[in-house]
Structure formats: structure tokens, C-alpha cells
Design an enzyme around this catalytic site. Structure first.
Site, PDB file in Angstrom:
ATOM      1  N   ASN A  47      -1.021 -13.871  -3.998  1.00 41.30           N
ATOM      2  CA  ASN A  47      -1.717 -13.901  -2.897  1.00 41.30           C
ATOM      3  C   ASN A  47      -1.160 -14.596  -1.766  1.00 41.30           C
ATOM      4  O   ASN A  47      -0.217 -15.487  -2.113  1.00 41.30           O
ATOM      5  CB  ASN A  47      -3.443 -14.429  -3.057  1.00 41.30           C
ATOM      6  CG  ASN A  47      -3.370 -15.986  -3.468  1.00 41.30           C
ATOM      7  OD1 ASN A  47      -2.527 -16.373  -4.314  1.00 41.30           O
ATOM      8  ND2 ASN A  47      -4.281 -16.577  -2.917  1.00 41.30           N
ATOM      9  N   GLU A  49      -1.926 -15.738   2.256  1.00 42.94           N
ATOM     10  CA  GLU A  49      -2.732 -15.974   3.295  1.00 42.94           C
ATOM     11  C   GLU A  49      -2.126 -16.077   4.573  1.00 42.94           C
ATOM     12  O   GLU A  49      -0.809 -15.971   4.765  1.00 42.94           O
ATOM     13  CB  GLU A  49      -3.388 -17.191   2.821  1.00 42.94           C
ATOM     14  CG  GLU A  49      -4.269 -17.002   1.626  1.00 42.94           C
ATOM     15  CD  GLU A  49      -5.119 -18.390   1.330  1.00 42.94           C
ATOM     16  OE1 GLU A  49      -4.818 -19.287   1.800  1.00 42.94           O
ATOM     17  OE2 GLU A  49      -5.921 -18.171   0.217  1.00 42.94           O
ATOM     18  N   CYS A  58      -4.498 -10.142  -1.564  1.00 41.84           N
ATOM     19  CA  CYS A  58      -4.845 -10.725  -2.749  1.00 41.84           C
ATOM     20  C   CYS A  58      -3.467 -10.580  -3.593  1.00 41.84           C
ATOM     21  O   CYS A  58      -2.707  -9.660  -3.520  1.00 41.84           O
ATOM     22  CB  CYS A  58      -5.949  -9.985  -3.314  1.00 41.84           C
ATOM     23  SG  CYS A  58      -7.694 -10.539  -2.646  1.00 41.84           S
ATOM     24  N   GLU A  60      -3.694  -9.012  -6.560  1.00 38.51           N
ATOM     25  CA  GLU A  60      -3.524  -7.606  -7.339  1.00 38.51           C
ATOM     26  C   GLU A  60      -2.930  -6.681  -6.240  1.00 38.51           C
ATOM     27  O   GLU A  60      -2.259  -5.746  -6.885  1.00 38.51           O
ATOM     28  CB  GLU A  60      -5.008  -7.447  -7.546  1.00 38.51           C
ATOM     29  CG  GLU A  60      -5.664  -8.201  -8.654  1.00 38.51           C
ATOM     30  CD  GLU A  60      -6.403  -9.508  -7.889  1.00 38.51           C
ATOM     31  OE1 GLU A  60      -5.950  -9.735  -6.999  1.00 38.51           O
ATOM     32  OE2 GLU A  60      -7.415  -9.788  -8.798  1.00 38.51           O
ATOM     33  N   CYS A 101     -11.535  -9.226  -7.299  1.00 29.07           N
ATOM     34  CA  CYS A 101     -12.341  -9.121  -6.207  1.00 29.07           C
ATOM     35  C   CYS A 101     -12.836  -7.584  -5.962  1.00 29.07           C
ATOM     36  O   CYS A 101     -12.212  -6.669  -6.755  1.00 29.07           O
ATOM     37  CB  CYS A 101     -12.132  -9.392  -4.738  1.00 29.07           C
ATOM     38  SG  CYS A 101     -10.825  -8.611  -4.297  1.00 29.07           S
ATOM     39  N   CYS A 104     -10.099  -5.296  -4.730  1.00 30.86           N
ATOM     40  CA  CYS A 104      -8.813  -5.165  -5.627  1.00 30.86           C
ATOM     41  C   CYS A 104      -9.256  -4.216  -6.974  1.00 30.86           C
ATOM     42  O   CYS A 104      -8.654  -3.446  -7.330  1.00 30.86           O
ATOM     43  CB  CYS A 104      -8.523  -6.457  -6.371  1.00 30.86           C
ATOM     44  SG  CYS A 104      -7.599  -7.174  -5.234  1.00 30.86           S
TER      45      CYS A 104
HETATM   46  N1  THU Z   1      -7.867 -13.747  -4.207  1.00 36.03           N
HETATM   47  C1  THU Z   1      -7.067 -12.829  -5.073  1.00 36.03           C
HETATM   48  O1  THU Z   1      -5.875 -12.921  -4.700  1.00 36.03           O
HETATM   49  N2  THU Z   1      -7.356 -11.961  -5.946  1.00 36.03           N
HETATM   50  C2  THU Z   1      -8.849 -11.836  -6.214  1.00 36.03           C
HETATM   51  O2  THU Z   1      -9.080 -11.050  -7.022  1.00 36.03           O
HETATM   52  C3  THU Z   1      -9.762 -12.800  -5.624  1.00 36.03           C
HETATM   53  C4  THU Z   1      -9.192 -13.654  -4.461  1.00 36.03           C
HETATM   54  C5  THU Z   1      -7.275 -14.773  -3.411  1.00 36.03           C
HETATM   55  C6  THU Z   1      -7.502 -14.322  -2.051  1.00 36.03           C
HETATM   56  C7  THU Z   1      -7.510 -15.711  -1.256  1.00 36.03           C
HETATM   57  O3  THU Z   1      -6.122 -16.092  -1.082  1.00 36.03           O
HETATM   58  C8  THU Z   1      -7.855 -16.644  -2.143  1.00 36.03           C
HETATM   59  O4  THU Z   1      -7.827 -15.950  -3.432  1.00 36.03           O
HETATM   60  C9  THU Z   1      -9.440 -17.122  -2.280  1.00 36.03           C
HETATM   61  O5  THU Z   1     -10.274 -16.182  -2.056  1.00 36.03           O
END
Ligand code: THU
Length: 154
Positions: A47, A49, A58, A60, A101, A104
Site C-alpha cells: 500500500n 498512502e 491498496c 492488492e 477490501c 480490491c
Molecule cells: N489496505 C490495503 O492495502 N489493502 C486492503 O485490502 C485493506 C486496506 C490499506 C489501505 C490503507 O493504506 C491501510 O491499509 C489502512 O486502511
């Protein structure tokens, strides 16, 4: 010779390692994803940000982009995801398995549609000790995909 569980463990380790390269200063939650192709090739992502929070990506999605470059979405066999935070030794820790999530899941479902088969999804905790295995069809039943666009104009 490695059996099926050993190979799943290896894919989880790749996801855990990818998470150590996450850029997640705002949530403090590092996620890694490793995608395996039919031929055993692996693409990874983590991920990323942003100070403008809603622009975060994300793990994925990052790994799917990498997989498309490396071997193509239609060649995906299975996906491992792991998340947590980095311990003092720089390794990923955390006890709860990370499941993709909703957004994804939709992106993985697109790959499944292209591949014309279900895709296994392996969810692992940061420490890699807790693992749950399912498929994208189970995670996103009755999904909307390319096949639902048949009635589009043109
Ligand atoms: N996140 C992912 O990378 N994948 C997921 O399926 C769930 C959430 C990340 C997004 C964000 O940077 C952090 O986790 C907190 O939500």
C-alpha cells in the site's frame, strides 16, 4: 519437494516481505500482496498512502498492476495478502488476517473474469501465523464484471 501448503507459505512470505516496503505513515498499517501466475511467476505490491488521504492505493491494486505488467491479469492463479505493522526488527507483525477490501475484491474479480476461473485468496496476519484461504467468488458473490456489460451501447 514442496507440497501445496509449503508453496502457500512461500507466497505469504513474499506478501509479508512486500509489506515491509509499504508507504503507510498515516494509518501505520502496512499491507503486502503477492500474486502468483499459472507458471509460478510472482508479482508483488504494497500500500502507498498520501497526505491527501483519499488518494492512497491498496497493496492488492499495486500488486495487480505489477502482475499485469509481468504476466497479465488473465494468468493469475492465486493471491496472498498480509498486513500489520513493522516490529523493531523491521519484520511485519500483527495477529489478525487481512482480507481484501471491497474495492480490491472488485479488481480481483475483474482478473478472475478475464482468466475465466476462480482465484484463490489467501489472507494472512502480519506475523504469518494466522491464515485463512478462500476464493474471490466467495468473497464477492454475484459480482458485476465485464460479462455484465453485454448490453452496453457499441
Ligand atoms: N489496505 C490495503 O492495502 N489493502 C486492503 O485490502 C485493506 C486496506 C490499506 C489501505 C490503507 O493504506 C491501510 O491499509 C489502512 O486502511
Amino acid at each position: 519437494m514442496a507440497d501445496k501448503d509449503d508453496s502457500a507459505a512461500a507466497l505469504i512470505e513474499r506478501a509479508r516481505k512486500a509489506a515491509t516496503r509499504a508507504y503507510a505513515p498515516y494509518s501505520g498499517f502496512s499491507v503486502g500482496c503477492a500474486i502468483e501466475a499459472e507458471d509460478g511467476s510472482i508479482a508483488t505490491g504494497s500500500n502507498m498512502e498520501n497526505a491527501c488521504y483519499r488518494l492512497g492505493t491498496c497493496a492488492e491494486i499495486s500488486a495487480l498492476t505489477s502482475a499485469q505488467q509481468a504476466f497479465g491479469l488473465s494468468k493469475i492463479r492465486r493471491i496472498a495478502v498480509a498486513g500489520g505493522h513493522l516490529g523493531d526488527d523491521g519484520m511485519l507483525v500483527g495477529a489478525q488476517a487481512v482480507t481484501p477490501c471491497g474495492g480490491c475484491r472488485q479488481a480481483i474479480a475483474e482478473a478472475s473474469d478475464l482468466a475465466d476461473h476462480d482465484i484463490q485468496v489467501i489472507s494472512a496476519s502480519g506475523d504469518g501465523e494466522t491464515v485463512s484461504t478462500t476464493t474471490i467468488a466467495a468473497l464477492l458473490p454475484a459480482s458485476f464484471g465485464p460479462k455484465n456489460l453485454k448490453d452496453a451501447d457499441g
